[in-house]
Design a protein around this motif. Structure first.
Motif, PDB file in Angstrom:
ATOM      1  N   UNK A   1       0.789  -1.223   0.000  1.00 53.92           N
ATOM      2  CA  UNK A   1       0.000   0.000   0.000  1.00 53.92           C
ATOM      3  C   UNK A   1       0.819   1.269   0.000  1.00 53.92           C
ATOM      4  N   UNK A   2       2.133   1.165   0.249  1.00 50.89           N
ATOM      5  CA  UNK A   2       2.979   2.355   0.255  1.00 50.89           C
ATOM      6  C   UNK A   2       3.139   2.899  -1.169  1.00 50.89           C
ATOM      7  N   UNK A   3       3.180   4.223  -1.318  1.00 49.38           N
ATOM      8  CA  UNK A   3       3.412   4.807  -2.648  1.00 49.38           C
ATOM      9  C   UNK A   3       4.887   4.762  -3.012  1.00 49.38           C
TER      10      UNK A   3
ATOM     11  N   UNK B   1       1.899   2.073  -6.532  1.00 46.47           N
ATOM     12  CA  UNK B   1       1.624   1.680  -5.143  1.00 46.47           C
ATOM     13  C   UNK B   1       1.979   0.205  -4.976  1.00 46.47           C
ATOM     14  N   UNK B   2       2.668  -0.112  -3.893  1.00 47.00           N
ATOM     15  CA  UNK B   2       3.095  -1.491  -3.638  1.00 47.00           C
ATOM     16  C   UNK B   2       1.862  -2.361  -3.405  1.00 47.00           C
ATOM     17  N   UNK B   3       1.776  -3.471  -4.162  1.00 43.48           N
ATOM     18  CA  UNK B   3       0.649  -4.383  -3.993  1.00 43.48           C
ATOM     19  C   UNK B   3       1.075  -5.783  -3.544  1.00 43.48           C
TER      20      UNK B   3
ATOM     21  N   UNK C   1       1.984  -1.522  -8.524  1.00 42.38           N
ATOM     22  CA  UNK C   1       1.092  -1.256  -9.652  1.00 42.38           C
ATOM     23  C   UNK C   1       1.112   0.235  -9.977  1.00 42.38           C
ATOM     24  N   UNK C   2       1.339   0.559 -11.267  1.00 37.94           N
ATOM     25  CA  UNK C   2       1.330   1.949 -11.697  1.00 37.94           C
ATOM     26  C   UNK C   2      -0.100   2.483 -11.669  1.00 37.94           C
TER      27      UNK C   2
ATOM     28  N   UNK D   1      11.970   4.377  -3.854  1.00 41.54           N
ATOM     29  CA  UNK D   1      11.242   4.134  -2.617  1.00 41.54           C
ATOM     30  C   UNK D   1      11.056   5.445  -1.850  1.00 41.54           C
ATOM     31  N   UNK D   2      10.133   5.432  -0.921  1.00 42.27           N
ATOM     32  CA  UNK D   2       9.821   6.625  -0.150  1.00 42.27           C
ATOM     33  C   UNK D   2      11.073   7.080   0.597  1.00 42.27           C
TER      34      UNK D   2
END
Length: 317
Positions: free
Chosen positions: A246-248, A263-265, A294-295, A313-314
């Motif tokens: 869920x992280x961007x 977003x990490x899926x 996922x873009x 990564x963030x």
């Protein structure tokens, strides 16, 4: 083996350090669906081309149906035969059949009466010593034969008058059900000769040409599905604990200036190459974990699979 893996990981990490663009390396991928050949029949014709957008249920190609059409026609003929047998069993014998059985019984009764008279006459002649014992035995045997024939025809007539037994009707009905199931199974195989798209997507690969005969289980068509691609990348061990589903993240695609939001899926719980228990000391820092992001940009739907990317990564700048 471990030395080769360690060298490969070292090169991967060094390559990432040498790039101007921040992030970890990866590739751009799409969700993929493959339709396989359920029967081995020649490809008749393609109905789409590679790169074409298709919708769910749209025909993609057809396989040669001649062999299955012949088998399906045979199965339908067997079904018609079973239905006719069931109808005959339920309706019972025709009046003409019963009339013929009665006529046969009447002839047998007449022959039996004649044989009885011949036997009685032979007995009287034998008592007067005017007939040999062998001829008397022959008359007796003929009388018994005529009795048996008449009894058999009488039983047959009684069976016709009573109609078919419930067990035979049930067996005929079961034969119809079995024949119908066979036709249904053959029809399913026939329908599958027209390969359709299970979901909306884009045709990615058509490995066979018209006239080729792929074996059963061979991939006939590959579709890229979904609204957007995803970045497949590896997260270093020192970032695994701070990254969650869920992280961007930001995806940089090679050859495209603008970045893409994602977003990490999916995030693996186990290291990608070497199990943790095989590492110790400084080697523990070389662990990487497979991840998917996922873009979310609408412009990403035009990107093709296989492009190299770097995932920022963030907190990376």
């Amino acid at each position: 083996m471990w030395r080769l893996v360690r060298v490969g990981l070292t090169l991967l990490l060094l390559a990432g350090c040498g790039e101007a663009t921040p992030g970890v390396p990866g590739t751009l991928e799409w969700d993929r669906i493959t339709r396989v050949a359920e029967v081995s029949e020649p490809v008749q014709r393609w109905l789409v081309t590679e790169g074409e957008r298709v919708t769910a249920g749209q025909p993609l190609l057809t396989l040669d149906p001649r062999r299955l059409d012949a088998r399906l026609a045979q199965a339908r003929g067997q079904l018609d035969e079973a239905r006719a047998a069931l109808a005959e069993a339920r309706q019972g014998p025709r009046r003409e059949t019963i009339a013929a059985a009665r006529a046969d019984l009447a002839r047998a009764r007449a022959a039996q009466t004649l044989a009885e008279s011949d036997y009685q006459r032979s007995q009287r002649l034998f008592q007067r010593r005017a007939l040999a014992s062998a001829e008397l035995d022959q008359a007796l045997a003929l009388r018994d034969q005529r009795r048996a024939e008449a009894d058999a025809l009488a039983a047959r007539l009684e069976e016709l008058l009573r109609g078919e037994r419930p067990e035979r009707i049930a067996a005929a009905a079961a034969a119809v059900d079995a024949a119908q199931a066979h036709v249904d199974d053959m029809q399913i195989d026939r329908d599958r000769l027209v390969v359709t798209a299970p979901r909306d997507g884009r045709v990615d690969d058509l490995p066979f040409r018209p006239g080729d005969q792929p074996p059963a289980g061979a991939p006939l068509v590959s579709l890229l599905v979904g609204e957007a691609p995803y970045a497949r990348f590896y997260v270093p061990a020192d970032r695994r604990a701070t990254l969650a589903v869920g992280d961007p993240v930001t995806v940089h695609v090679t050859g495209i200036a603008r970045p893409f939001a994602a977003r990490v899926e999916r995030l693996a719980r186990e290291p990608a190459f070497t199990p943790y228990y095989a590492l110790a000391g400084d080697d523990a820092s070389r662990l990487v974990y497979l991840a998917r992001a996922r873009l979310t940009d609408t412009a990403a739907e035009r990107l093709v699979a296989g492009l190299p990317v770097r995932v920022e990564l963030d907190g990376e700048r």
